[in-house]
Write an enzyme that holds these catalytic residues in place. Structure first.
Site, mmCIF file in Angstrom:
data_model
loop_
_atom_site.group_PDB
_atom_site.id
_atom_site.type_symbol
_atom_site.label_atom_id
_atom_site.label_comp_id
_atom_site.label_asym_id
_atom_site.label_seq_id
_atom_site.Cartn_x
_atom_site.Cartn_y
_atom_site.Cartn_z
ATOM 1 C CB VAL A 1 -0.943 0.034 1.226
ATOM 2 C CG1 VAL A 1 -1.848 1.261 1.174
ATOM 3 C CG2 VAL A 1 -1.760 -1.237 1.308
ATOM 4 C CE LYS B 1 -0.574 0.761 -4.936
ATOM 5 N NZ LYS B 1 -0.106 1.878 -5.771
#
Lengths: 176, 316
Positions: free
Chosen positions: B133, B205
């Site tokens: 992420v 993400k």
């Protein structure tokens, strides 16, 4: 409780159909709900793009009564364009992208207004490659406090139906 | 810590190059065509030189790399959707051997999070995935330190390519195709940019974030995703006339995952320029936190991988 609230002056901007009896239909809900009419400005010579006659009404009422008046006007099918700065608290700006002209932009706009919670303030259209090609519009509207998400839902619904893309503002105050 | 690294693209390569500096030893490095293995520690420079010259890192197999001696498997093969293979099998193989796993590959934790957690529960190894992420930005570790239940929303700009395209379009008044070609020339966009510009990468993400915030249950199918491909330059001009701009914003809030172009104030926090990413966390007690930085890049993402490695306890 409501009677102890101060009476305030409000300006309501309406759009009426050019038919007999329309003005009375617009004024009755004001009187019936305890509003005190101050003045009526009937702009007969100034037809809106949608063929309506703008009317501006000044009145006095408590804030609570005023809300009832606006609700009653809407129930009577009167198009309330603007009803005082406090009533329309949230400004909402969206971009629409697609074949805006072919899909009847004025219909798109009136359907957004007809959802009840929003009044369109300003529309900017950009069609650099001609109206047959992809165009963009920026629509600024005022919405009732708390009604922004309903107005946005209407925008999404109309856009979905007409194959337009919506660029929404951020939700939840995330635009700092 | 001994590391086996699967994937020798920009991230895997950078992890291998930086591992020594962080006090770790690389015992295996594999790419899609082969593997180099040395239980006592590879000469990383020699292996990478060989890859540059011959196209492959070595003659061993990926399976042999999974079987060799290591404390943590670094999974940095390309992200795949749906069954997330072969990444998922690599995670499974390492956990079954009671090894740790550090992911740079988003697939397993975006598409098969619950299965990964179930395998982890049966293993002595842990699974960490900070690098999945927003690259170098410490997103998951910040969420972990705040407590996922005290983070009420996350939004941000999580894809550098889409952001580069939008910010160039707005700044130069250019159209999408033109800016995309420029981005491809600069190496900011891939030859096939669809993963980035259609919002899939940002959505993955967000799905990972949703899995962390809500303890699993999310895959890409749960995300509402719109890309930036259909935004004409004229729309950005209309936004600019009004002091606004458009960014591809990814949001996780109230159990929903949404990615799409959104209007933001031109000089607002979320209107980052170029390939910069920003993560904005809404928290219960700490208000709003903004962290911005490099969301991609080999050494940048490798720094997140190595931060995870640093959190792991040695295994006997």
């Amino acid at each position: 409780m409501s009677e102890s609230e101060p009476v305030r002056a409000y300006t309501v901007r309406l759009e009426l159909q050019d038919e007999p009896g329309e003005l009375l239909r617009a004024l009755e809900p004001i009187a019936d709900n305890g509003g005190n009419l101050l003045s009526i400005f009937h702009e007969r010579g100034n037809i809106t793009p949608r063929g309506h006659i703008p009317v501006e009404v000044d009145l006095e009422a408590t804030p609570e009564r005023f809300e009832e008046i606006v609700a009653a006007l809407r129930e009577n099918g009167v198009n309330v364009v603007r009803a005082g700065a406090e009533e329309y608290a949230e400004e909402l700006v969206v971009l629409l992208v697609g074949h805006l002209v072919d899909t009847d932009l004025s219909d798109t706009l009136s359907r957004i207004e007809d959802c009840g919670g929003a009044s369109i303030d300003d529309v900017a259209l950009s069609a650099p490659d001609g109206t047959d090609e992809l165009s963009s519009a920026r629509i600024r509207m005022d919405t009732h406090a708390g009604a922004a998400s309903a107005a946005l839902a209407t925008v999404r619904e109309v856009a979905e139906e007409k194959g337009l893309d919506v660029v929404e503002p951020l939700a939840g105050g995330g635009d700092a | 810590m001994k590391l086996a690294i699967l994937g020798a693209g920009a991230v895997g390569r950078s992890v291998a190059e930086l591992a020594g500096e962080y006090g770790h030893t690389v015992t295996a490095l594999a790419d899609s065509s082969g593997a180099a293995i040395d239980p006592d520690g590879l000469d990383v420079d020699a292996v990478l030189e060989r890859k540059d010259e011959t196209g492959t890192v070595g003659d061993d197999t990926v399976d042999a790399a999974l079987d060799t001696s290591y404390d943590a498997l670094v999974e940095a093969t390309p992200t795949t959707l749906d069954d997330a293979q072969p990444g998922f099998s690599h995670v499974e193989a390492a956990l079954e051997r009671d090894r740790h796993v550090v992911l740079a590959n988003k697939g397993p934790v975006a598409e098969r999070y619950d299965e990964v957690r179930a395998l982890e529960a049966e293993s002595r190894g842990r699974v960490l995935f900070e690098a999945t992420v927003a690259g170098a930005i410490p997103t998951l570790s910040t969420v972990r330190s705040l407590g996922p239940e005290r983070v009420t929303a996350v939004r941000g700009v999580l894809n550098g390519t889409a952001n580069f395209v939008l910010s160039r379009m707005a700044a130069e008044g250019l159209d999408y195709e033109h800016v995309l070609a420029e981005a491809q020339d600069l190496g900011v966009a891939e030859a096939d940019p669809s993963f980035d510009v259609e919002g899939t990468d940002a959505a993955l993400k967000c799905v990972i974030l949703a899995n962390v915030l809500y303890d699993g249950g999310y895959t890409l199918d749960d995300a509402e995703v719109a890309g930036i491909r259909d935004i004409p330059g004229s729309a950005l001009e209309l936004a600019a006339e009004d002091g606004r701009t458009v960014r591809l914003i990814a949001e996780v809030a109230d159990g929903d995952v949404r990615v799409g172009p959104r209007l933001v104030p031109e000089h607002g926090t979320l209107a980052v320029g170029g390939t910069t990413n920003i993560v904005q966390l809404e928290t219960e007690h700490a208000g709003r936190l903004n962290i911005s930085g490099a969301g991609a890049g080999g050494p940048e993402t490798a720094s997140a991988v190595l931060a995870d490695v640093g959190l792991l306890e040695p295994l006997e």
